[in-house]
Each structure stands twice: as C-alpha cells, then as structure tokens.
Scaffold this motif. Structure first.
Motif, PDB file in Angstrom:
ATOM      1  N   THR A 113     -37.513-111.894 -16.816  1.00  0.00           N
ATOM      2  CA  THR A 113     -38.414-112.428 -15.795  1.00  0.00           C
ATOM      3  C   THR A 113     -39.578-113.164 -16.426  1.00  0.00           C
ATOM      4  O   THR A 113     -39.938-114.275 -16.013  1.00  0.00           O
ATOM      5  N   TYR A 114     -40.190-112.558 -17.453  1.00  0.00           N
ATOM      6  CA  TYR A 114     -41.363-113.178 -18.073  1.00  0.00           C
ATOM      7  C   TYR A 114     -40.987-114.483 -18.769  1.00  0.00           C
ATOM      8  O   TYR A 114     -41.714-115.476 -18.681  1.00  0.00           O
ATOM      9  N   SER A 115     -39.863-114.501 -19.487  1.00  0.00           N
ATOM     10  CA  SER A 115     -39.462-115.752 -20.132  1.00  0.00           C
ATOM     11  C   SER A 115     -39.099-116.794 -19.084  1.00  0.00           C
ATOM     12  O   SER A 115     -39.366-117.986 -19.256  1.00  0.00           O
ATOM     13  N   GLY A 116     -38.541-116.338 -17.972  1.00  0.00           N
ATOM     14  CA  GLY A 116     -38.242-117.260 -16.884  1.00  0.00           C
ATOM     15  C   GLY A 116     -39.507-117.854 -16.289  1.00  0.00           C
ATOM     16  O   GLY A 116     -39.565-119.050 -15.977  1.00  0.00           O
ATOM     17  N   ASN A 117     -40.535-117.040 -16.140  1.00  0.00           N
ATOM     18  CA  ASN A 117     -41.807-117.536 -15.620  1.00  0.00           C
ATOM     19  C   ASN A 117     -42.441-118.560 -16.566  1.00  0.00           C
ATOM     20  O   ASN A 117     -43.074-119.518 -16.116  1.00  0.00           O
ATOM     21  N   LEU A 118     -42.253-118.335 -17.867  1.00  0.00           N
ATOM     22  CA  LEU A 118     -42.760-119.312 -18.824  1.00  0.00           C
ATOM     23  C   LEU A 118     -42.030-120.643 -18.646  1.00  0.00           C
ATOM     24  O   LEU A 118     -42.656-121.715 -18.649  1.00  0.00           O
ATOM     25  N   GLY A 119     -40.718-120.575 -18.469  1.00  0.00           N
ATOM     26  CA  GLY A 119     -39.943-121.788 -18.234  1.00  0.00           C
ATOM     27  C   GLY A 119     -40.361-122.494 -16.957  1.00  0.00           C
ATOM     28  O   GLY A 119     -40.474-123.737 -16.927  1.00  0.00           O
ATOM     29  N   ILE A 120     -40.611-121.729 -15.907  1.00  0.00           N
ATOM     30  CA  ILE A 120     -41.049-122.320 -14.644  1.00  0.00           C
ATOM     31  C   ILE A 120     -42.400-123.009 -14.827  1.00  0.00           C
ATOM     32  O   ILE A 120     -42.647-124.100 -14.293  1.00  0.00           O
ATOM     33  N   SER A 121     -43.266-122.400 -15.597  1.00  0.00           N
ATOM     34  CA  SER A 121     -44.589-122.983 -15.835  1.00  0.00           C
ATOM     35  C   SER A 121     -44.465-124.344 -16.516  1.00  0.00           C
ATOM     36  O   SER A 121     -45.157-125.308 -16.147  1.00  0.00           O
ATOM     37  N   PHE A 122     -43.599-124.439 -17.515  1.00  0.00           N
ATOM     38  CA  PHE A 122     -43.390-125.726 -18.175  1.00  0.00           C
ATOM     39  C   PHE A 122     -42.808-126.749 -17.203  1.00  0.00           C
ATOM     40  O   PHE A 122     -43.185-127.935 -17.225  1.00  0.00           O
ATOM     41  N   ASN A 123     -41.894-126.321 -16.356  1.00  0.00           N
ATOM     42  CA  ASN A 123     -41.307-127.257 -15.407  1.00  0.00           C
ATOM     43  C   ASN A 123     -42.317-127.719 -14.364  1.00  0.00           C
ATOM     44  O   ASN A 123     -42.248-128.843 -13.876  1.00  0.00           O
ATOM     45  N   ARG A 124     -43.270-126.855 -14.040  1.00  0.00           N
ATOM     46  CA  ARG A 124     -44.319-127.288 -13.124  1.00  0.00           C
ATOM     47  C   ARG A 124     -45.190-128.366 -13.782  1.00  0.00           C
ATOM     48  O   ARG A 124     -45.596-129.335 -13.120  1.00  0.00           O
ATOM     49  N   LEU A 125     -45.461-128.205 -15.057  1.00  0.00           N
ATOM     50  CA  LEU A 125     -46.212-129.250 -15.752  1.00  0.00           C
ATOM     51  C   LEU A 125     -45.421-130.551 -15.782  1.00  0.00           C
ATOM     52  O   LEU A 125     -45.990-131.647 -15.683  1.00  0.00           O
ATOM     53  N   ARG A 126     -44.107-130.439 -15.915  1.00  0.00           N
ATOM     54  CA  ARG A 126     -43.280-131.644 -15.869  1.00  0.00           C
ATOM     55  C   ARG A 126     -43.410-132.320 -14.503  1.00  0.00           C
ATOM     56  O   ARG A 126     -43.489-133.553 -14.407  1.00  0.00           O
ATOM     57  N   THR A 127     -43.432-131.528 -13.428  1.00  0.00           N
ATOM     58  CA  THR A 127     -43.612-132.080 -12.089  1.00  0.00           C
ATOM     59  C   THR A 127     -44.955-132.808 -11.990  1.00  0.00           C
ATOM     60  O   THR A 127     -45.044-133.912 -11.433  1.00  0.00           O
ATOM     61  N   LEU A 128     -46.010-132.217 -12.537  1.00  0.00           N
ATOM     62  CA  LEU A 128     -47.324-132.852 -12.515  1.00  0.00           C
ATOM     63  C   LEU A 128     -47.305-134.155 -13.311  1.00  0.00           C
ATOM     64  O   LEU A 128     -47.890-135.163 -12.892  1.00  0.00           O
ATOM     65  N   ALA A 129     -46.609-134.135 -14.458  1.00  0.00           N
ATOM     66  CA  ALA A 129     -46.546-135.345 -15.283  1.00  0.00           C
ATOM     67  C   ALA A 129     -45.787-136.454 -14.570  1.00  0.00           C
ATOM     68  O   ALA A 129     -46.138-137.638 -14.665  1.00  0.00           O
TER      69      ALA A 129
END
Length: 814
Positions: A113-129
């Motif tokens: 779960t925690y590693s998945g949340n880290l991945g989601i966080s990076f993907n959210r930054l990709r959405t912002l970019a």
C-alpha cells in the motif's frame, strides 16, 4: 504554494532548486505559449528524441478549443487544480491521504500500500506537469503551479526515490510506475528543472532500475513488464544523454519479439500470456503493445531505431492477437485477467470507470500509433479497422472515451477524418489453444469462450483484485450483439453478478473464499483435454472440467455454427455435499431493465423476485437478447433478481458505493452431489421469439450423436456440420477415433468436405481417424496428415504435435 514543508529537507532541496531559478523566472515573465511549446534547443539527437516523446505524450495537430479536446483539457485543469490544492508536503507524505512511509514495522500488504501511494503521488505530479504543459487547461504555464511541482518533485526525491533510497512493497512501483511518471515530468518540464535536478533524477532511476533488470529474460522482466522496463531505460538515456542506455533499451526489446511455446509472451496461434498462466491480451498485452508502439515511434529514424526483424511479429500481432478480441470497440473480458475487477479505483484521481470498452479504446489507440511504424499496406488495413471500431461503438463512443488522453484522441481523430473505408466486423472462428480461448463471429453477433487446464488458470487474483471470479475459466460463454447488448459486462456486471452462476459455466455451489486457490494464476485444474477443431468458420470445442477446490467433474462441449451455439454437458459429478448447476444464461438487464421472458410461448413475470422451475420446457426467449432451445424438452430453473454489490467486494482498491443491477438467470439444477448428470441447449444470440420457436419445432435441424462422459457430438445437416469431441477413443456415428481427439467435418454442397482434427491432450501421440463415408480422393492435406485409405471410407493418420493445433484435409466425397 503548499505549506508545511519539513525543514529536514529544505536545505538539501535548495541545491537542486538553485539550478532552476532562472528557468522559473523566465516562465513567470513569458507568455503562456512558451510553457506549451518550449524554445528551440541545440539540434542534438537526445534533444530530438526528447521533443519526439513530448509530442507523443501531448499530441499534435489538434485545436485545444475544439472538441473532443477542449472538454478534456478543461477537465485536466480541474483535476490538477484539485490536486494542487490538497498537496501538503510532510514527513512521509506529499498528499495527506497517501502516506508512503510507515513509522512502525508493517506487513507485506501494508508495504504494498505504501509503495503504491508513492507511485500515485508521482503520477499526480505527472498530471500537474501535463496541465502546466498543455494549452487550454487554465493552468498552462502557471508559475505558481510550476513551483508547486518542483516542491513535490524535490520532496519525493529527498524522502524516498533517490540514489540512496531503499525499496519496499511492490517492485512494480519502483521499477516501472514511479520512474515512468518521473521521466515524463522530466520531459514535460525539462527547461525548468535544471541540470542538477535532472542528474539527481537519473541517479535515482539508476538506483532502482539498473541495467541488470534486463540482463535475463525471466521473472518480472518478460512480456509487458520487459517493454515497460525498456521504456524507463530509454527515457533515462534521453534525459541523461546516454547512448549506452538507449542502445540497451533497444536491444533488450528483442527477447519480447519471438513467439513462445509456453508462458509469457506472444504465441504463434495468437495467444498472449502474462504471469505464466493468464490470458492477457486485453490488459498486459495492451500494455506491451502500447509500450512497443511508443518505443518504435520514439526511436524511429534515430541512431537507436529498432531494426530487429522480430519486430514484424509485433506488427503481425495486431491482426493475429489483438483484433480478434475487439468487438464494436470493446476488449473481451476473457483475456483481461484481473483487470475486469477494477471498476472505479480509490486512487484514480479522474474517477474513471474502467470497463471492457475503455480497455478496447486503449488498444485501438495503440494500433493507431503503431501504424506509424508499419508498412503502407498494414497501415491501410489498420486505419480501416480503427475507423470501423470508432463508427460502431455506440455504447461508449471512442472519440469521447474517458479512458483516452488528448494525444490518443488526436491520433484517433486523424484516422476518423481520413479517407479510410471503415472495415466491418469480420466473421469466422478462431481457436487460441495457447490460452484455452475461442472466439466465434457471425453477422450480427460474437461470442467468446474461457476455459482452464493445467496450462491456464481458472482466474487470476492478486493485489486484492478479482477476488471472486473463481469460475470464469469453467466454460464461461460471453456473447455480444452488433447493435444490442454491448454493455452486458460493462454495466457493473462483475460486482453484481452471482459469482457461482457465470453464464455457460458448470459449477458447484460449495462456498469459496475470496482469492480461493491462490494468487497470480496459481489455481489450475489437473486436466489436459481442453481444446477443439475449427475450419475457420465453424468449430467443435471441449473442456474436461474439474471444479476449483471441489470434487466437481464435467465434460463440456460447444459447437459453434451460423446462428447458434449448441452446448452439451455430460459426466457431471460431485461429492461436495452441495448443489451443482450448469448456467444457460445470466443476463445483465441493467439498473431497471424490464425485458420480456417467454417460455414455450407463455410470457412470464417481469418483476424481480420471480422464480420458477420450468418442467418440460422446449424453448425460451429473452426479449432484445436471445433465444434458447432445449432439444427434446428439459427441466430448467429461471430467476429474475435485483442484485446489489460494490466493486470493493471483489477489489480491495475500488470504491465502496453499492450498485444494483437486474438479472435474468436460466440454469440446469443437477441437485446435490449429482452422479453423471447431463444437459443440452442451443443458444441463439439475437434471435426473435418466432425464430426461436421455429428452431425448437424443427426436430430435424439437430441430431445429438452422443452426450456421455466418453463422447459428445452433434450433426446439423442443413449446414453439413458434424462435430465430435472424443474424450476417449471410440465410435460416434460415422466417425471412429483411435485416441482422444476433437473432430469437425464440414461438407459443402459441391461434393467436397473439410476434415479438421486436433489432439487436445497435446501429448504428440499419433491418432487414426476413420470416417465411414465414401470419399473418392483427397484434394489437399496438412503435412501432419497421412492418408491411409479412400473409397468406401476415409482413413487418416494424424501426428498432432503438442500445441493443440488443428490439422486439416480437404476431400472429395462421392
């Protein structure tokens, strides 16, 4: 800018941030167009590749103020604004609801779960970019947004994904999900990141995705995963201007290309397998196709272009492995593994409802991009197929699909507006013995069959997904109409259907636990006789079924014809102390669907809760769907039911909101602990009530030659069809087989017949087939077929090999 940035990493971040101050100031002072279209760079090969990738990600040749793009861009802006407003860097999280670090020791599941949340966080930054880089989002070139993205990038780098970081949880997040998102951000915001930050990102990728991940073609470095890893290595080479990384990425693709005879990858018969035992063209296969289409397009014309001749196998797979499972724009669930359970994901910031149509749209978009790397003839055929799918998907129109981004839509819109002539859905039958699947297509409808053997799993679950699809490999028979019933499995089917009553299956009512049988395709029956024979139009297919975690045994056969599928079951036996059922139909009628149901001409109630035992029924008809014929009459049960479920019932990562759907279920009840029970019925997709009644009245249309645990076979004289599944050697009608075999014969009106034989046991043992029919000569035969005699009867000797292939001979009948 979000507050609450921990002091612990501010000073370390300052080193990286200093390199981008000038770029940030330029972005603040310049016009919006500057952010959307970066300034010209030195004309080196790496910059060229980076700009190519940027175009692939963002799309080209479209107006951001025109539909379908304008609304997509506006929605992207809204999503980005919402994410930006809730971003709050703190120790162990970038968004409060997505902690990626646990202060106390955790279980393996929690680490995932925690590693998945880290991945989601990076993907959210990709959405912002992406919102910053695209025109029309309302945030294009926004200096404050850029500063927030930089804050988030540095936060995640300093706390987790850096050159000295330690991996935990799911390997996929660290080696594929996170670096892909990070490198995309590096491409999109390259001019604003600065050399120090880019170098730090490259070092982090090198830490978690070293060259050794592609040193061997094994484990998690095969099939779709290998392509994803190569994408990471290639973009790492682009950002870091490293030729060796690009060459490694290109060369590491080569093991993906050759056909395999077992396990992960493309098989010569068109099968695609991932996780060793799971048919996966609709999910992992789509990822592989998408990754290869992007890699081919990125490297085309560069010093690192993919020139391996094996790439032609990938191009061939479009028509051989993917198109057969696309119908009216949807991708058939039987080859989508655990992806069928995803529904609406908790972590999906767009709130997309994933379904078979949206998976299909993604594959169609991949084909449109791969066409750039194909021959002119291939591109012409594919453009016609793509245009046909776009035209026909009325249930979820492709060009407004929530599953597709602006870049994909721009490529598909270009095909839709091209002079290509839309290709119709093909007709014919395809067997996929490499993954125990069959697809049947006729004018007006299509059907697909999912089976299981010691080579192919009943179903896949893993990561808390697809927990109750236990019986989907027990002979599940899917079907769709050309202009009706295209939402049967799209409309919240999987969380609401009775998992013990999947259409076409025979199953014990023995209670099973979530994830019964093990994860990642571990649940497989100890049987080998699964397969069939086909001439490309009709087919005979069979499955020796052993129930999942039960004593159930059954022999199941399907004979695929022009307007019908003849379904036989025999040897149905169980000692679980529970009932056993064979499901004729379990039709999803929607949230409030009321479809008339008639049995032998008598209308039955339409309200949920109605049930009946139909004794001596000869036929039934479900308005707007299909007809069902029971040769000689049968006792079947019927039920109308409103069923409520939630996607979270079958997928722990999905939303919990309950949904309700109405079903019409029709089944044979074999009773508790049945002994060698049987069934027979004819499915007629799209048939009217009158045509169903007429078929039931025509007792000459079908002859059931055998329906026992030893043999099952039928003869349909009107189309010259004879099909027999020999579970053991023996004689059925005019056919005698010396060993287990599937046999299909189709006689033409011109005095010829095609004889098709397979050895579903795949043991390579030679078998003899005798057809007690006068044959004057053999016109042609496969090299595996030896003619022993013609004249009063035909005698053939077949050496079937070990792949379940069909072996043919065309003969002239007297």
């Amino acid at each position: 800018m979000p507050s609450h940035v921990p002091a612990a990493f501010l000073s370390r971040r300052a080193v990286l941030r200093a390199a981008s101050v000038a770029a940030l100031a330029a972005a603040t002072a310049g016009p919006l167009a500057t952010a959307a279209a970066p300034a010209a760079h030195a004309a080196d090969a790496y910059d060229a590749l980076r700009l190519t990738w940027r175009d692939l990600v963002l799309g080209t040749g479209f107006s951001p103020t025109a539909e379908p793009y304008a609304s997509k861009l506006t929605a992207l802006g809204r999503t980005a604004a919402a994410l930006r407003s809730t971003m709050a860097p703190a120790n162990g999280s970038l968004w409060p609801e997505l902690p990626y670090a646990d202060p106390e020791p955790d279980t393996d599941a929690e680490s995932y779960t925690y590693s998945g949340n880290l991945g989601i966080s990076f993907n959210r930054l990709r959405t912002l970019a992406e919102a910053h880089s695209r025109p029309g989002t309302g945030l294009t070139g926004d200096a404050g947004l850029l500063a927030d993205i930089l804050t988030g990038l540095d936060h995640l780098h300093d706390e987790a994904y850096h050159a000295g970081g330690v991996r935990y949880g799911n390997w996929y997040n660290w080696q594929i999900g996170i670096p892909q998102a990070l490198l995309d951000v590096d491409v999109l915001l390259h001019d604003h990141l600065g050399a120090a930050r880019l170098a730090a990102h490259c070092a982090a990728v090198d830490r978690f995705v070293p060259d050794s991940v592609v040193a061997q073609y094994t484990g998690t470095s095969t099939g779709a995963n290998r392509v994803d890893l190569c994408r990471v290595l290639a973009l790492r080479g682009v950002i870091g201007k490293n030729s060796a990384k690009l060459a490694l990425a290109r060369d590491a693709l080569s093991p993906v290309f050759p056909y395999v005879t077992s396990g992960d990858g493309l098989h010569a018969d068109g099968s695609f397998i991932q996780h060793t035992y799971v048919p996966y063209a609709g999910s992992y296969g789509a990822v592989m196709l998408g990754g290869l289409s992007l890699m081919f397009a990125l490297l085309q014309g560069s010093a690192w272009e993919v020139t391996d001749a094996g790439r032609q196998i990938v191009l061939d797979s479009v028509e051989k492995a993917y198109a057969p499972f696309l119908f009216n724009g949807l991708a058939m669930d039987g080859v989508s593994g655990r992806a069928v359970s995803r529904g609406v994901q908790k972590a999906d910031t767009t709130g997309l409802h994933q379904d078979d149509h949206q998976r299909g749209h993604s594959i169609i978009a991949c084909i449109a991009l791969l066409a750039r790397s194909a021959s002119a003839a291939e591109k012409a055929r594919w453009d016609s197929m793509v245009k046909g799918w776009i035209d026909r998907d009325y249930y979820r129109p492709v060009l407004t699909s929530p599953a597709l981004g602006v870049a994909q839509l721009s490529r598909l819109k270009a095909v839709a507006d091209s002079p290509a002539v839309p290709a119709p859905e093909p007709v014919g039958h395809r067997l996929f013995p490499g993954m125990d699947r069959a697809v049947h297509r006729r004018p007006g409808w299509a059907a697909a069959l999912s089976m299981a053997s010691d080579r192919i799993t009943y179903y896949e679950n893993g990561n808390g997904e697809n927990l109750r699809a236990w019986h989907s490999g027990s002979g599940m028979l899917y079907w769709w109409g050309d202009s009706f019933a295209n939402g049967q499995y799209s409309d919240d089917f999987w969380p609401t259907v009775d998992p013990y009553r999947l259409p076409g299956t025979t199953a014990s009512r023995k209670p099973l636990t979530d994830g019964e049988g093990g994860t990642w395709g571990a649940a497989r029956p100890d049987v080998r006789w699964v397969g069939g024979a086909s001439d490309g139009t009709y087919a005979a297919v069979g499955q020796y079924l052993k129930g999942l975690s039960s004593t159930l045994l059954a022999k199941k056969s399907w004979f695929f014809l022009d307007d019908a599928v003849v379904c036989l079951g025999a040897g149905i036996h169980g000692r679980d102390g529970t009932g056993v059922e064979s499901v004729v139909e379990n039709r999803n009628l929607g949230a409030d669907g009321v479809h008339g149901f008639t049995v032998d001409g008598t209308p039955r109630p339409t309200s949920p809760g109605w049930s009946a035992t139909l004794t001596g029924a000869r036929w039934a008809h479900l308005a707007g769907h299909a007809g069902y014929v029971f040769p000689g009459g049968a006792t079947v049960k019927a039920l109308r039911q409103a069923r409520t479920g939630a996607w979270s019932d079958i997928n722990k990562g999905a939303v919990t909101d309950p949904v309700t759907r109405r079903y019409l279920t029709l089944w044979f009840d074999h009773g508790t602990d049945p002994t060698w029970a049987t069934y027979a019925y004819v499915l007629m997709p799209g048939a009217s009530e009158a045509r169903t009644a007429a078929r039931a009245a025509d007792t000459d249309w079908l002859t059931v030659l055998a329906n026992t645990a030893d043999h099952q076979g039928v003869h349909v004289p009107s189309v010259g069809f004879t099909g027999v599944n020999f579970w053991f050697g023996g004689t059925v009608g005019a056919l005698t087989a010396s060993a287990p075999a599937s046999v299909m014969i189709r006689e033409s009106g011109a005095g010829t017949a095609t004889v098709c034989v397979s050895g579903p046991l795949r043991d390579g043992a030679t078998m003899d087939l005798t057809w007690d029919r006068r044959v004057s000569s053999v016109i042609s035969q496969d090299s595996s077929v030896r003619v022993l005699a013609t004249g009063p009867s035909l005698k053939l000797r077949i050496t079937p090999g070990t792949l379940g292939s069909v072996h043919r001979a065309v003969v002239r009948t007297a």
